[in-house]
Scaffold this motif. Structure first.
Motif, PDB file in Angstrom:
ATOM      1  N   TYR A  34      35.423  76.439 111.154  1.00  0.00           N
ATOM      2  CA  TYR A  34      36.462  77.462 111.168  1.00  0.00           C
ATOM      3  C   TYR A  34      37.663  77.027 112.008  1.00  0.00           C
ATOM      4  CZ  TYR A  34      34.741  81.395 108.463  1.00  0.00           C
ATOM      5  OH  TYR A  34      34.367  82.201 107.433  1.00  0.00           O
ATOM      6  N   SER A  38      41.043  77.286 110.069  1.00  0.00           N
ATOM      7  CA  SER A  38      42.081  78.176 110.567  1.00  0.00           C
ATOM      8  C   SER A  38      43.356  77.441 110.946  1.00  0.00           C
ATOM      9  CB  SER A  38      41.585  78.915 111.811  1.00  0.00           C
ATOM     10  OG  SER A  38      40.423  79.627 111.514  1.00  0.00           O
ATOM     11  N   GLY A  40      45.845  76.143 109.783  1.00  0.00           N
ATOM     12  CA  GLY A  40      47.071  76.121 108.992  1.00  0.00           C
ATOM     13  C   GLY A  40      47.305  74.821 108.259  1.00  0.00           C
ATOM     14  N   GLU A  75      28.796  80.033  98.701  1.00  0.00           N
ATOM     15  CA  GLU A  75      29.504  79.602  97.498  1.00  0.00           C
ATOM     16  C   GLU A  75      29.192  78.156  97.110  1.00  0.00           C
ATOM     17  OE1 GLU A  75      31.014  81.666  95.758  1.00  0.00           O
ATOM     18  OE2 GLU A  75      31.782  83.287  97.022  1.00  0.00           O
TER      19      GLU A  75
ATOM     20  N   PHE B  32      36.917  74.885  94.662  1.00  0.00           N
ATOM     21  CA  PHE B  32      37.049  75.758  95.843  1.00  0.00           C
ATOM     22  C   PHE B  32      38.141  75.251  96.781  1.00  0.00           C
ATOM     23  CE2 PHE B  32      34.210  79.360  96.422  1.00  0.00           C
ATOM     24  CZ  PHE B  32      33.480  79.299  95.247  1.00  0.00           C
ATOM     25  N   ASN B  33      38.206  73.940  96.914  1.00  0.00           N
ATOM     26  CA  ASN B  33      39.182  73.391  97.854  1.00  0.00           C
ATOM     27  C   ASN B  33      40.611  73.453  97.346  1.00  0.00           C
ATOM     28  OD1 ASN B  33      38.116  72.312 100.483  1.00  0.00           O
ATOM     29  ND2 ASN B  33      36.565  71.567  99.062  1.00  0.00           N
ATOM     30  N   ARG B  34      40.773  73.799  96.084  1.00  0.00           N
ATOM     31  CA  ARG B  34      42.144  73.967  95.581  1.00  0.00           C
ATOM     32  C   ARG B  34      42.457  75.434  95.309  1.00  0.00           C
ATOM     33  NH1 ARG B  34      40.286  69.151  94.422  1.00  0.00           N
ATOM     34  NH2 ARG B  34      41.599  67.311  94.662  1.00  0.00           N
ATOM     35  N   ARG B  36      42.841  77.361  98.003  1.00  0.00           N
ATOM     36  CA  ARG B  36      43.189  77.808  99.339  1.00  0.00           C
ATOM     37  C   ARG B  36      44.473  77.162  99.838  1.00  0.00           C
ATOM     38  NH1 ARG B  36      42.216  79.501 104.225  1.00  0.00           N
ATOM     39  NH2 ARG B  36      42.673  77.899 105.732  1.00  0.00           N
ATOM     40  N   PRO B  38      47.228  77.463 103.571  1.00  0.00           N
ATOM     41  CA  PRO B  38      47.032  77.800 104.987  1.00  0.00           C
ATOM     42  C   PRO B  38      47.153  79.292 105.304  1.00  0.00           C
ATOM     43  CG  PRO B  38      48.549  75.972 104.760  1.00  0.00           C
ATOM     44  CD  PRO B  38      48.329  76.517 103.393  1.00  0.00           C
ATOM     45  N   PHE B  41      43.577  84.340 104.113  1.00  0.00           N
ATOM     46  CA  PHE B  41      43.251  85.147 102.942  1.00  0.00           C
ATOM     47  C   PHE B  41      41.865  85.738 103.175  1.00  0.00           C
ATOM     48  CE2 PHE B  41      40.904  81.471 102.003  1.00  0.00           C
ATOM     49  CZ  PHE B  41      40.178  81.593 100.818  1.00  0.00           C
ATOM     50  N   VAL B  43      38.612  85.637 103.230  1.00  0.00           N
ATOM     51  CA  VAL B  43      37.716  84.525 102.922  1.00  0.00           C
ATOM     52  C   VAL B  43      36.434  85.026 102.262  1.00  0.00           C
ATOM     53  CG1 VAL B  43      36.673  84.465 105.234  1.00  0.00           C
ATOM     54  CG2 VAL B  43      36.819  82.366 103.890  1.00  0.00           C
ATOM     55  N   HIS B  44      36.111  86.295 102.511  1.00  0.00           N
ATOM     56  CA  HIS B  44      34.914  86.836 101.859  1.00  0.00           C
ATOM     57  C   HIS B  44      35.142  87.031 100.352  1.00  0.00           C
ATOM     58  CE1 HIS B  44      37.391  90.338 102.776  1.00  0.00           C
ATOM     59  NE2 HIS B  44      36.648  91.091 102.008  1.00  0.00           N
ATOM     60  N   TRP B  46      36.847  84.602  98.541  1.00  0.00           N
ATOM     61  CA  TRP B  46      37.309  83.270  98.136  1.00  0.00           C
ATOM     62  C   TRP B  46      37.049  83.033  96.643  1.00  0.00           C
ATOM     63  CZ3 TRP B  46      35.813  78.451 101.621  1.00  0.00           C
ATOM     64  CH2 TRP B  46      36.567  77.336 101.214  1.00  0.00           C
ATOM     65  N   ALA B  47      35.853  83.406  96.205  1.00  0.00           N
ATOM     66  CA  ALA B  47      35.438  83.077  94.831  1.00  0.00           C
ATOM     67  C   ALA B  47      36.362  83.685  93.780  1.00  0.00           C
ATOM     68  CB  ALA B  47      34.001  83.545  94.602  1.00  0.00           C
ATOM     69  N   MET B 356      41.731  81.723 115.399  1.00  0.00           N
ATOM     70  CA  MET B 356      42.571  82.535 114.529  1.00  0.00           C
ATOM     71  C   MET B 356      43.486  81.643 113.710  1.00  0.00           C
ATOM     72  SD  MET B 356      43.818  85.817 116.709  1.00  0.00           S
ATOM     73  CE  MET B 356      42.696  87.148 117.186  1.00  0.00           C
ATOM     74  N   SER B 357      43.740  82.062 112.489  1.00  0.00           N
ATOM     75  CA  SER B 357      44.698  81.351 111.645  1.00  0.00           C
ATOM     76  C   SER B 357      46.107  81.804 111.983  1.00  0.00           C
ATOM     77  CB  SER B 357      44.450  81.669 110.173  1.00  0.00           C
ATOM     78  OG  SER B 357      43.169  81.258 109.821  1.00  0.00           O
ATOM     79  N   TRP B 417      41.977  86.467 112.767  1.00  0.00           N
ATOM     80  CA  TRP B 417      40.614  85.932 112.887  1.00  0.00           C
ATOM     81  C   TRP B 417      39.948  86.104 111.529  1.00  0.00           C
ATOM     82  CZ3 TRP B 417      36.656  88.268 116.916  1.00  0.00           C
ATOM     83  CH2 TRP B 417      35.559  87.406 117.034  1.00  0.00           C
ATOM     84  N   GLU B 418      40.117  85.098 110.689  1.00  0.00           N
ATOM     85  CA  GLU B 418      39.691  85.228 109.290  1.00  0.00           C
ATOM     86  C   GLU B 418      38.194  85.467 109.138  1.00  0.00           C
ATOM     87  OE1 GLU B 418      41.903  81.540 108.006  1.00  0.00           O
ATOM     88  OE2 GLU B 418      42.004  82.664 106.150  1.00  0.00           O
ATOM     89  N   GLN B 419      37.419  84.908 110.053  1.00  0.00           N
ATOM     90  CA  GLN B 419      35.967  85.092 109.963  1.00  0.00           C
ATOM     91  C   GLN B 419      35.582  86.569 109.911  1.00  0.00           C
ATOM     92  OE1 GLN B 419      35.157  82.572 113.426  1.00  0.00           O
ATOM     93  NE2 GLN B 419      33.427  81.680 112.344  1.00  0.00           N
TER      94      GLN B 419
END
Lengths: 419, 509
Positions: A34, A38, A40, A75, B32-34, B36, B38, B41, B43-44, B46-47, B356-357, B417-419
């Motif tokens: 994370y 995170s 960026g 996932e 998945f890696n494309r 996202r 920065p 979003f 994240v729960h 994501w799918a 945090m993002s 805090w995206e988590q």
């Protein structure tokens, strides 16, 4: 004081080892992942040697972390991602370029550890029976022969591990021994011959190991953790039985294995001093024990081996050695610039994807060619095979720093440069 | 995840025929890696944003063929360059095919006489400038994401540059580009017939139309760029102030001074200074009475930068500035790209550090309105933080956008805090973004000076900002992309396809 990081948030995970199940793995790595997820922008991307030549975002340091986040969300599974993790040389450029390392690393003692994460994912894959064909075969052969199959189908073995030293009259055992990695011991034998003769010239006492096995580092990098630990145990026991206190290493990969993996395996039991030969030689030049005097008429640049410059911060000593050699014209590149340079020869990449290693080496040699040099000097035997192949196409000779120093001391090195 | 019916084997075979098998990626991790970028979003969820397929074309012709196939089968297409944008342009909302152009990073030409270069859309500014350095030239597009954003993405977002007050922003620096339309047809966008003209009066000025398209009109594949002499000198004095008002006054005076080498000025408010103090071993060791900072930046020849710099120093001093010294100034300007992305600066209300993002909400605002916008934005984030402990106010930057100081890019940085994000917190965040955008418009500004405004939240106000212009936007979208295959769902452009008998997307997929 409230403004301190929660230990669980920033504690750097330990070096990889058998990680057990996926659940345990994800819990262990989730916060580190994370911290990348995170972060960026992904400044690591353009310094990654694999990314530089493939441009495939699936094989970037940030993807390697994001996958862990996706695994936590249920996932992705290890079988979905294992193959992607082949595409890493373990160079560590991404870690240095990460803003987390650069700006909060000092303060929170947090450094992004992508190299360890890659090793850990590879280990998780192997633990779950997900194998890469080339790596599986490589480690099987290494297990059989106790040395890596660096000569392809030509066997390497314990009986021949000291052949490189023919005629040098080196003793076996003693308080200090020289450990020679598989590539140098069997393929590029000119390197250990140069090292041994330099040390002899300086009257430095050392011997060879009694029964030397592969250090186990490559097995650990490819995920074969049990094998890596077994080999490490053997070597440590061999050192103990012979009363070894100090091990000299000429190979940056061994240096990482002995200073990072072995302490993680053995803890306090491991009290062997590890000395990197190029640092020792720089000291000998400084102290006047070695004085290069034969001019070497070459125009050179230096390839910072990833495991020295990027991972261990060792960049001054090789330059000290080079600057002591008369006749050399040295076109240096800033070591920070070299954060994005790699030979492609590490992390097991040449075993699974030799064509990708070749492209990375070509890219590295191209940068050397841009400086108008005739010689690229390295200090890492594992980089020298792919760099030499790329150098042939551009008439750039690839020389090991120890060989070059020996030449300037008038030493006839002998041995094979792998040709 | 199953592949959408449109992407059954015959289509995959067609694509593999064009690109070769290794450049058609169907694996889950690749997709998945494309999905996202920065920008934080949920994240729960994501799918929900994962594409069915990723392709890695190597040329304009290949992009054209991919788009032609997608159009024939009505498959959504999302272009992806650096994937560093903060307005979700590269995030697929309707699955489909992500066209990742990173392989197209070649340098086609460096023209030293006309001072241009022609490059693939997949090259980063950092790498380009490494190549240009030996020529004594520079491509001065300098976003926060400078080390990893790509030329094509700069076109897609109409990006903003930190040194744009001297050199201009992406739209000024990109002379022309090849562009693949949703039909697969390749056109050349730019002034006049050549590739290297900076000004023509012939016909409509289409370049601006295709700048900031966010992938909704097609895919930029190759661009011709303006080059400048690599500056001999750089000056970046940092000034400390004991109050915001003095710093604000100083920025205005610096911008209005008309110094030719002036490349930009940045104002850090007190929230931003507090945020940076959180790891002050790595940042400026400032006394507690420092409440705001100003950085002025100049590029040029040594003698002119020195002279202009004296004027900067005088202006700052007259406004009560304390110069922070060469070492701090140069060091902090050198670190300008990295300071944005330090998740460990995140704090809960109790002061606990959590990852945090960085989320940046930006607007174009006139100088005169900046103080009030600032207060209202902080208040929105304060209210949000009061309700949800996963948000943190990381302060505001204000940057000059032009050399005269008419308007400023102003941004509020919010740590998220995206988590911990769930549906409720996400909805509150989206509302906060809407509120922030509303403030910008109320003060005569634009929702975005920098990233674009097509994310959830602010995008709702775009029709209000553009007025009748938004109807033109809809008409253009419908005319150029009749099947709505290009990045469907973005900028509310689905309504271009609304008809009486089908209000759910018209002819689109």
């Amino acid at each position: 004081m409230t403004e301190t990081p929660a230990e669980h948030e920033t504690e750097a995970p330990p070096a990889s080892g058998g990680q057990g199940g996926t659940e345990e793995f994800v819990q262990h790595w989730r916060n580190a992942a994370y911290n990348c997820f995170s972060s960026g922008h992904k400044f690591c991307r353009e310094v990654c040697p694999v990314m530089q030549v493939t441009r495939n975002e699936s094989w970037t340091p940030t993807a390697f972390h994001a996958n862990v986040v996706a695994m936590e969300k249920g996932e992705l599974e290890i079988a979905d991602i294992a193959e992607d993790y082949v595409n890493c040389t373990g160079c560590g450029a991404c870690e240095l370029r990460c803003p987390n390392t650069l700006f909060t690393g000092d303060f929170y003692r947090f450094r992004t550890r992508t190299v360890d994460l890659v090793k850990a994912v590879r280990a998780l894959a192997v633990d779950n029976g997900v194998h890469q064909q080339g790596w599986q075969r490589w480690n099987l052969l290494t297990d059989e022969r106790t040395h890596e199959p660096v000569l392809g189908d030509v066997p390497v073995s314990q009986e021949h591990v000291r052949d490189w030293s023919d005629g040098l009259n080196l003793p076996v055992g003693g308080e200090t021994v020289l450990f020679v990695d598989c590539e140098a011991a069997f393929y590029r034998t000119s390197v250990p011959r140069a090292v041994a003769q330099l040390l002899q010239r300086a009257d430095y006492e050392f011997g060879l190991m009694n029964e030397q096995w592969c250090c186990g580092g490559p097995a650990a990098e490819m995920g074969y953790t049990e094998q890596a630990k077994r080999f490490a145990r053997h070597n440590l026991d061999d050192w103990r039985a012979a009363g070894v206190r100090r091990v000299l290493v000429l190979d940056p990969h061994d240096y990482i294995t002995f200073t990072e993996d072995y302490p993680a395996y053995f803890g306090d039991e491991y009290d062997i001093e590890i000395v990197l030969v190029v640092e020792l030689l720089a000291e000998m030049i400084r102290d006047g024990r070695l004085t290069p005097s034969v001019p070497v008429d070459r125009t050179v640049t230096y390839h910072d081996p990833c495991r020295l410059n990027k991972r261990k911060g060792i960049w001054k000593e090789p330059r000290e050695v080079l600057s002591a050699i008369p006749g050399l014209v040295f076109h240096d590149v800033d070591r920070v610039t070299q954060w994005s340079y790699c030979s492609g020869g590490g992390g097991g990449l040449p075993v699974e994807k030799p064509e990708l290693t070749a492209r990375i080496s070509e890219s590295r040699v191209e940068k050397a060619a841009g400086l108008g040099v005739d010689t690229l000097v390295s200090a890492c035997p594992w980089s020298e095979r792919p760099l030499s192949e790329a150098g042939d196409a551009r008439q750039i000779d690839v020389v090991d720093i120890h060989e070059l120093l020996a030449e300037s001391l008038g030493i006839e090195v002998g041995g094979s440069r792998g040709r | 995840m199953t592949v959408a019916p449109q992407l059954a084997e015959p289509v995959l075979d067609e694509l593999r025929g064009v690109l070769g098998g290794e450049h058609v990626l169907t694996g889950k991790a690749a997709r998945f890696n494309r999905a996202r970028v920065p920008a934080p979003f949920p994240v729960h969820r994501w799918a929900e944003r994962v594409p069915d397929l990723v392709v890695l074309p190597g040329s304009t012709e290949e992009v054209s063929e991919v788009v032609r196939i997608a159009n024939a089968h009505r498959i959504p297409i999302v272009p992806r360059d650096g994937g560093t944008g903060l307005t979700d342009g590269a995030v697929p909302l309707r699955r489909g095919i992500v066209v990742d152009v990173k392989r197209m990073n070649g340098i086609v030409e460096i023209d030293e006489v006309n001072r241009t270069c022609t490059v693939g859309a997949g090259i980063s500014m950092l790498k380009l400038n490494e190549v240009l350095a030996p020529y004594g030239l520079i491509y001065p597009d300098d976003p926060a994401s400078y080390p990893c954003s790509l030329v094509g993405g700069r076109i897609g977002t109409s990006g903003w540059s930190l040194i744009g007050s001297r050199y201009g922003h992406s739209r000024d620096l990109v002379l022309s580009f090849d562009f693949v339309l949703p039909s697969g047809k390749v056109i050349h966008i730019g002034d006049g017939a050549g590739r290297k003209l900076s000004k023509s009066s012939s016909g409509y000025q289409l370049k601006h139309l295709f700048m900031g398209h966010q992938g909704t009109l097609g895919i930029a594949t190759q661009a011709t760029l303006k080059l400048f002499p690599k500056p001999e000198a750089e000056l970046s004095p940092f000034f400390a102030f004991s109050d915001y008002d003095s710093a604000y006054r100083t920025v205005g005076e610096l911008a209005r001074a008309g110094v030719a080498t002036f490349a930009g000025a940045v104002l850090f408010d007190e929230w931003k200074v507090d945020y940076l103090r959180r790891d002050d071993e790595a940042y400026i060791p400032q006394p507690a009475d420092v409440r705001a900072l100003v950085c002025a930046v100049a590029y040029g020849y040594e003698d002119e930068v020195t002279a202009g710099g004296r004027r900067f120093m005088r202006i700052a001093k007259e406004n009560g500035a304390r110069y922070l010294g060469d070492e701090v100034s140069e060091g902090d300007w050198a670190a300008r790209h990295d300071r944005y992305a330090t998740p460990l600066h995140g704090r809960t209300r109790a002061g606990q550090v959590v990852p945090m993002s960085w989320h940046c909400e930006d607007a174009a605002v006139n100088y005169s309105e900046l103080p009030q916008v600032r207060l209202e934005w902080h208040e929105i984030v304060r209210r949000l933080r009061e309700r949800f402990d996963m948000f943190d106010d990381w302060g505001m930057f204000t940057y000059t956008s032009a050399n005269t100081g008419v308007d400023y890019l102003t941004e509020i940085d919010v740590g998220i805090w995206e988590q911990q994000l769930d549906d409720e917190a996400w909805a509150a965040w989206v509302q906060a973004k809407r509120d922030i955008a509303e403030v910008s418009l109320r003060y005569g500004g634009s929702i975005s000076a920098c990233h674009g405004s097509c994310r959830e939240g602010e995008v709702d106000l775009v029709p209000q900002e553009l007025g009748g212009g938004y109807d033109v936007m809809l008409a253009v979208k419908r005319a150029i992309d009749p099947n709505n295959i290009m990045n469907p769902g973005k900028y509310g452009l689905d309504r271009a396809y609304d008809t009486d008998d089908d209000t759910d997307g018209g002819t689109g997929p």
